[in-house]
Write a protein that holds these residues in place. Structure first.
Motif, PDB file in Angstrom:
ATOM      1  N   SER A  24       0.845  -1.189   0.000  1.00 49.16           N
ATOM      2  CA  SER A  24       0.000   0.000   0.000  1.00 49.16           C
ATOM      3  C   SER A  24       0.886   1.245   0.000  1.00 49.16           C
ATOM      4  O   SER A  24       1.651   1.472   0.938  1.00 49.16           O
ATOM      5  CB  SER A  24      -0.911   0.000   1.227  1.00 49.16           C
ATOM      6  OG  SER A  24      -1.725   1.146   1.249  1.00 49.16           O
ATOM      7  N   SER A  25       0.795   2.020  -1.063  1.00 51.14           N
ATOM      8  CA  SER A  25       1.616   3.227  -1.187  1.00 51.14           C
ATOM      9  C   SER A  25       0.898   4.217  -2.090  1.00 51.14           C
ATOM     10  O   SER A  25       0.018   3.845  -2.871  1.00 51.14           O
ATOM     11  CB  SER A  25       2.989   2.876  -1.779  1.00 51.14           C
ATOM     12  OG  SER A  25       2.847   2.397  -3.105  1.00 51.14           O
ATOM     13  N   PRO A  26       1.241   5.506  -2.014  1.00 57.39           N
ATOM     14  CA  PRO A  26       0.646   6.487  -2.933  1.00 57.39           C
ATOM     15  C   PRO A  26       0.899   6.135  -4.394  1.00 57.39           C
ATOM     16  O   PRO A  26       0.065   6.427  -5.255  1.00 57.39           O
ATOM     17  CB  PRO A  26       1.339   7.799  -2.526  1.00 57.39           C
ATOM     18  CG  PRO A  26       1.750   7.606  -1.109  1.00 57.39           C
ATOM     19  CD  PRO A  26       2.104   6.163  -0.993  1.00 57.39           C
ATOM     20  N   ALA A  27       2.050   5.531  -4.684  1.00 61.39           N
ATOM     21  CA  ALA A  27       2.342   5.169  -6.067  1.00 61.39           C
ATOM     22  C   ALA A  27       1.319   4.167  -6.596  1.00 61.39           C
ATOM     23  O   ALA A  27       0.886   4.258  -7.751  1.00 61.39           O
ATOM     24  CB  ALA A  27       3.758   4.592  -6.163  1.00 61.39           C
ATOM     25  N   ARG A  28       0.932   3.206  -5.768  1.00 60.92           N
ATOM     26  CA  ARG A  28      -0.062   2.234  -6.214  1.00 60.92           C
ATOM     27  C   ARG A  28      -1.407   2.899  -6.461  1.00 60.92           C
ATOM     28  O   ARG A  28      -2.107   2.590  -7.435  1.00 60.92           O
ATOM     29  CB  ARG A  28      -0.206   1.122  -5.172  1.00 60.92           C
ATOM     30  CG  ARG A  28      -1.035  -0.053  -5.662  1.00 60.92           C
ATOM     31  CD  ARG A  28      -1.180  -1.123  -4.616  1.00 60.92           C
ATOM     32  NE  ARG A  28      -2.058  -0.722  -3.524  1.00 60.92           N
ATOM     33  CZ  ARG A  28      -2.442  -1.540  -2.535  1.00 60.92           C
ATOM     34  NH1 ARG A  28      -1.983  -2.778  -2.498  1.00 60.92           N
ATOM     35  NH2 ARG A  28      -3.242  -1.124  -1.583  1.00 60.92           N
ATOM     36  N   ASP A  29      -1.792   3.832  -5.601  1.00 59.31           N
ATOM     37  CA  ASP A  29      -3.055   4.536  -5.796  1.00 59.31           C
ATOM     38  C   ASP A  29      -3.037   5.341  -7.095  1.00 59.31           C
ATOM     39  O   ASP A  29      -4.040   5.384  -7.822  1.00 59.31           O
ATOM     40  CB  ASP A  29      -3.324   5.462  -4.611  1.00 59.31           C
ATOM     41  CG  ASP A  29      -3.481   4.694  -3.302  1.00 59.31           C
ATOM     42  OD1 ASP A  29      -3.816   3.494  -3.369  1.00 59.31           O
ATOM     43  OD2 ASP A  29      -3.255   5.289  -2.232  1.00 59.31           O
ATOM     44  N   LEU A  30      -1.904   5.966  -7.394  1.00 55.93           N
ATOM     45  CA  LEU A  30      -1.797   6.738  -8.629  1.00 55.93           C
ATOM     46  C   LEU A  30      -1.887   5.822  -9.849  1.00 55.93           C
ATOM     47  O   LEU A  30      -2.504   6.188 -10.861  1.00 55.93           O
ATOM     48  CB  LEU A  30      -0.473   7.507  -8.651  1.00 55.93           C
ATOM     49  CG  LEU A  30      -0.345   8.662  -7.649  1.00 55.93           C
ATOM     50  CD1 LEU A  30       1.077   9.208  -7.638  1.00 55.93           C
ATOM     51  CD2 LEU A  30      -1.340   9.778  -7.987  1.00 55.93           C
ATOM     52  N   LEU A  31      -1.282   4.642  -9.771  1.00 55.42           N
ATOM     53  CA  LEU A  31      -1.336   3.718 -10.901  1.00 55.42           C
ATOM     54  C   LEU A  31      -2.752   3.205 -11.118  1.00 55.42           C
ATOM     55  O   LEU A  31      -3.225   3.137 -12.263  1.00 55.42           O
ATOM     56  CB  LEU A  31      -0.379   2.549 -10.654  1.00 55.42           C
ATOM     57  CG  LEU A  31      -0.290   1.512 -11.771  1.00 55.42           C
ATOM     58  CD1 LEU A  31       0.175   2.150 -13.075  1.00 55.42           C
ATOM     59  CD2 LEU A  31       0.629   0.366 -11.380  1.00 55.42           C
ATOM     60  N   VAL A  32      -3.446   2.853 -10.051  1.00 52.63           N
ATOM     61  CA  VAL A  32      -4.829   2.396 -10.183  1.00 52.63           C
ATOM     62  C   VAL A  32      -5.708   3.508 -10.742  1.00 52.63           C
ATOM     63  O   VAL A  32      -6.590   3.267 -11.587  1.00 52.63           O
ATOM     64  CB  VAL A  32      -5.352   1.902  -8.819  1.00 52.63           C
ATOM     65  CG1 VAL A  32      -6.842   1.605  -8.890  1.00 52.63           C
ATOM     66  CG2 VAL A  32      -4.586   0.658  -8.376  1.00 52.63           C
ATOM     67  N   GLN A  33      -5.478   4.730 -10.295  1.00 50.58           N
ATOM     68  CA  GLN A  33      -6.239   5.859 -10.817  1.00 50.58           C
ATOM     69  C   GLN A  33      -5.999   6.037 -12.310  1.00 50.58           C
ATOM     70  O   GLN A  33      -6.932   6.286 -13.081  1.00 50.58           O
ATOM     71  CB  GLN A  33      -5.863   7.128 -10.059  1.00 50.58           C
ATOM     72  CG  GLN A  33      -6.600   8.373 -10.520  1.00 50.58           C
ATOM     73  CD  GLN A  33      -6.175   9.620  -9.755  1.00 50.58           C
ATOM     74  OE1 GLN A  33      -5.368   9.550  -8.831  1.00 50.58           O
ATOM     75  NE2 GLN A  33      -6.709  10.768 -10.146  1.00 50.58           N
ATOM     76  N   ALA A  34      -4.743   5.911 -12.739  1.00 49.79           N
ATOM     77  CA  ALA A  34      -4.420   6.044 -14.160  1.00 49.79           C
ATOM     78  C   ALA A  34      -5.069   4.932 -14.984  1.00 49.79           C
ATOM     79  O   ALA A  34      -5.560   5.176 -16.090  1.00 49.79           O
ATOM     80  CB  ALA A  34      -2.907   6.035 -14.357  1.00 49.79           C
ATOM     81  N   MET A  35      -5.111   3.719 -14.448  1.00 52.37           N
ATOM     82  CA  MET A  35      -5.755   2.621 -15.174  1.00 52.37           C
ATOM     83  C   MET A  35      -7.260   2.840 -15.257  1.00 52.37           C
ATOM     84  O   MET A  35      -7.900   2.475 -16.244  1.00 52.37           O
ATOM     85  CB  MET A  35      -5.438   1.299 -14.490  1.00 52.37           C
ATOM     86  CG  MET A  35      -3.955   0.935 -14.504  1.00 52.37           C
ATOM     87  SD  MET A  35      -3.581  -0.628 -13.678  1.00 52.37           S
ATOM     88  CE  MET A  35      -4.272  -1.777 -14.868  1.00 52.37           C
ATOM     89  N   GLY A  36      -7.837   3.448 -14.215  1.00 49.48           N
ATOM     90  CA  GLY A  36      -9.259   3.749 -14.263  1.00 49.48           C
ATOM     91  C   GLY A  36      -9.592   4.794 -15.304  1.00 49.48           C
ATOM     92  O   GLY A  36     -10.668   4.758 -15.919  1.00 49.48           O
ATOM     93  N   GLU A  37      -8.675   5.724 -15.555  1.00 47.74           N
ATOM     94  CA  GLU A  37      -8.900   6.734 -16.590  1.00 47.74           C
ATOM     95  C   GLU A  37      -8.763   6.145 -17.987  1.00 47.74           C
ATOM     96  O   GLU A  37      -9.280   6.701 -18.954  1.00 47.74           O
ATOM     97  CB  GLU A  37      -7.895   7.875 -16.411  1.00 47.74           C
ATOM     98  CG  GLU A  37      -8.073   8.649 -15.105  1.00 47.74           C
ATOM     99  CD  GLU A  37      -6.951   9.631 -14.874  1.00 47.74           C
ATOM    100  OE1 GLU A  37      -5.989   9.615 -15.672  1.00 47.74           O
ATOM    101  OE2 GLU A  37      -7.031  10.417 -13.904  1.00 47.74           O
ATOM    102  N   SER A  38      -8.060   5.013 -18.100  1.00 45.96           N
ATOM    103  CA  SER A  38      -7.847   4.402 -19.406  1.00 45.96           C
ATOM    104  C   SER A  38      -8.900   3.356 -19.749  1.00 45.96           C
ATOM    105  O   SER A  38      -9.004   2.938 -20.899  1.00 45.96           O
ATOM    106  CB  SER A  38      -6.465   3.731 -19.444  1.00 45.96           C
ATOM    107  OG  SER A  38      -5.456   4.677 -19.139  1.00 45.96           O
ATOM    108  N   GLY A  39      -9.657   2.889 -18.795  1.00 45.52           N
ATOM    109  CA  GLY A  39     -10.680   1.880 -19.051  1.00 45.52           C
ATOM    110  C   GLY A  39     -11.601   1.749 -17.857  1.00 45.52           C
ATOM    111  O   GLY A  39     -11.330   2.257 -16.764  1.00 45.52           O
TER     112      GLY A  39
END
Length: 563
Positions: A35-50
């Motif tokens: 659990s880290s801010p980097a993981r949250d940012l990556l999940v957010q980016a994937m949500g914006e892509s699909g």
């Protein structure tokens, strides 16, 4: 970049996410540990892509798979179907928080959906211990395993510009490339075919991402790094052989060596290059385990004990067909759900039945199921012989008292075996009572010979007895691994060693979780060799006190918070 300054793991995780978004059905998904801010940012980016749907933590089969809407069906007088989460997420991504706590039933449903190519998973793994992991069936089907625990990235990630690519426009891998990936997987100890197939798809996806029609060595190296390296269970011997075979040439300038994998030495084969690229990116914590010959261990139970099915108490599970007897309770809603679809047919068979009655059969009956966690019993087997017995026994006593202080929190019990002279004795049966333990430990004897085989056999028998009562057993041995009393009580180091080795192998055959702690002043090779035969973890604590011993045992055991 030096090993002391490694690249942030978010870079490979973002690249893996881009490849996943190109062909979600081909890769199955990705696991993001830590659990880290980097993981949250990556999940957010994937949500914006699909499209991403979230899996609730306590979802049941009705919400997951869909089925009959009981209230609507009773109101309409006919079966009314409702869609499930798997159908709603079809063709997209399904986010699974706290995947390390997922039950086997839900994991089986998701694995079936992955095999059908309906969804792609993003497993969020918040486990703190190495043994904490999402179900193996899902980890096997997810191509990418990324550990973001130590990532310090805090900038937004953009994945939207590179996802609309056609994987079919890339040529299939040639035989040489497939053989190189297979050789890399074998060198890293990856023996399953799924990661090998995923690595091939990853090479093609990376080629599409970089605008190449024919996959190159760079694409293969990326595939080996992202798919095969995180699954490594052994270290490849390529580096050692390379150092032995390479002649002493004058130093050359390798400034551009990292710019492109295709610029490797001409005398290096493709499979050697892939093995080197994968080995160079194995995570540091995994690298340390592999260097000791310890492959990552996965546990299906938590620190409070193995999971077992119950009909009375525990975590609710999906209902199953059965009769409500022997303590099993009727699951009324699930029984109605099973009976509703057959009402029209049954009314034709029974025209005189009451209009508002719900006609049920024996096959419709469902009973409730629960999952409860068995108590964990930690069995200490202490070498109470020799001049250092007083120190060892004092440390064992302190560790026992510290573990018992947490017994009501972790639902654990503690037992103590001491072996000395010509016998091994169970001084403290499994208990949670701190008062009883202190009374039993107050006059614990010490000194004499070392009947190591007797201690091992006594611990194994105690663990088998604990298992027979439905509990989880863990063994902790405090010894230097050197015995001088055989299993029959006769003195002699040679026979004592052979008997101890046989006893250690018997523990390994039983599959009992064990830890060997060498707390001798000068640790030698005997205790690690004993741990290897036992297939146990090993820990050297030459200057251990009760607190450090308790902390080491807690860290080495698969510990999760008791829910």
């Amino acid at each position: 970049m030096t090993p002391a300054d490694p690249p942030d793991p978010i870079q490979d995780a973002a690249l893996a996410a881009q490849l996943l978004l190109i062909a979600p059905a081909s890769f199955g998904g990705m696991a993001l540990r830590g659990s880290s801010p980097a993981r949250d940012l990556l999940v957010q980016a994937m949500g914006e892509s699909g499209a991403i749907r979230k899996l609730p933590g306590h979802i049941d089969d009705e919400r997951l798979l869909g089925g009959i809407d009981i209230a609507a069906s009773l109101s309409a007088g006919r079966p009314i179907k409702q869609s499930g989460l798997l159908a709603e997420a079809k063709g997209g991504l399904l986010l699974v928080p706290m995947a390390e706590r997922m039950g086997d039933a839900i994991a089986g449903r998701l694995a079936q959906a992955l095999d059908q190519g309906d969804i792609s998973l993003i497993l969020l793994d918040d486990g703190r211990e190495p043994d904490d992991s999402p179900p193996a069936s899902l980890m096997e089907r997810c191509a990418f395993h990324c550990n973001l625990t130590h990532s310090r990235a805090a900038t937004p990630i953009n994945l939207t510009a590179k996802t609309a690519l056609d994987l079919g426009a890339v040529d299939p891998l040639e035989d040489e490339a497939l053989e190189a990936l297979a050789a890399t997987a074998a060198a890293l100890g990856v023996h399953s075919l799924r990661p090998l197939l995923a690595a091939g798809q990853a090479a093609r996806a990376h080629a599409a991402l970089t605008g190449r029609r024919v996959p190159s060595q760079t694409d293969l190296a990326v595939a080996a790094r992202l798919v095969l390296a995180p699954r490594a269970t052994q270290l490849p011997p390529a580096e050692e052989h390379q150092q032995e075979d390479t002649p002493a040439d004058p130093p050359q300038d390798h400034g551009d060596e990292r710019e492109d994998t295709d610029s490797k030495r001409p005398d290096q084969t493709l499979d050697e290059m892939l093995v080197e690229a994968a080995a160079a990116t194995i995570p540091a914590d995994l690298l340390a385990q592999l260097a000791k010959g310890q492959a990552p261990r996965k546990s299906s139970g938590s620190g409070s004990g193995q999971r077992r099915k119950s009909g009375v108490r525990g975590k609710p599970l999906s209902a199953r067909p059965g009769m409500p007897h022997g303590g099993a309770r009727l699951a009324l809603i699930d029984t109605l759900r099973a009976a509703v679809p057959w009402q029209a047919i049954r009314r034709r068979e029974q025209p005189g039945a009451e209009r508002n009655a719900i006609l049920t059969r024996k096959d419709d009956l469902r009973v409730r199921r629960f999952e409860e966690k068995a108590a964990r019993v930690t069995i200490f087997a202490v070498d109470a012989s020799g001049s250092a017995a007083a120190a060892r026994l004092a440390e064992a006593k302190g560790a026992v008292e510290l573990m018992l202080a947490q017994a009501y929190v972790t639902r654990s019990e503690v037992a103590l075996i001491a072996f000395r002279g010509d016998n091994a004795e169970l001084l403290l049966p499994p208990t949670r009572s701190l008062t009883r333990a202190r009374r039993a430990l107050a006059e614990l004897p010490g000194g004499g010979g070392t009947p190591l085989a007797m201690g091992l056999n006594a611990a194994r028998e105690a663990a088998i007895s604990v298992r027979a009562r439905g509990r989880t057993a863990s063994l902790v041995f405090l010894t230097d691994g050197r015995g001088n009393i055989a299993a029959d009580g006769a003195p002699g180091r040679k026979q004592a060693k052979e008997d101890a080795e046989a006893a250690a192998k018997a523990i390994a055959r039983e599959g009992i979780d064990a830890l060997v702690v060498d707390i001798s002043a000068r640790p030698g090779p005997d205790a690690p060799a004993l741990a290897d035969l036992m297939q146990a973890r090993f820990l050297a604590l030459p200057r251990a006190d009760a607190k450090s011993l308790h902390g080491a045992i807690s860290a080495m055991q698969p510990a999760r918070s008791a829910a």
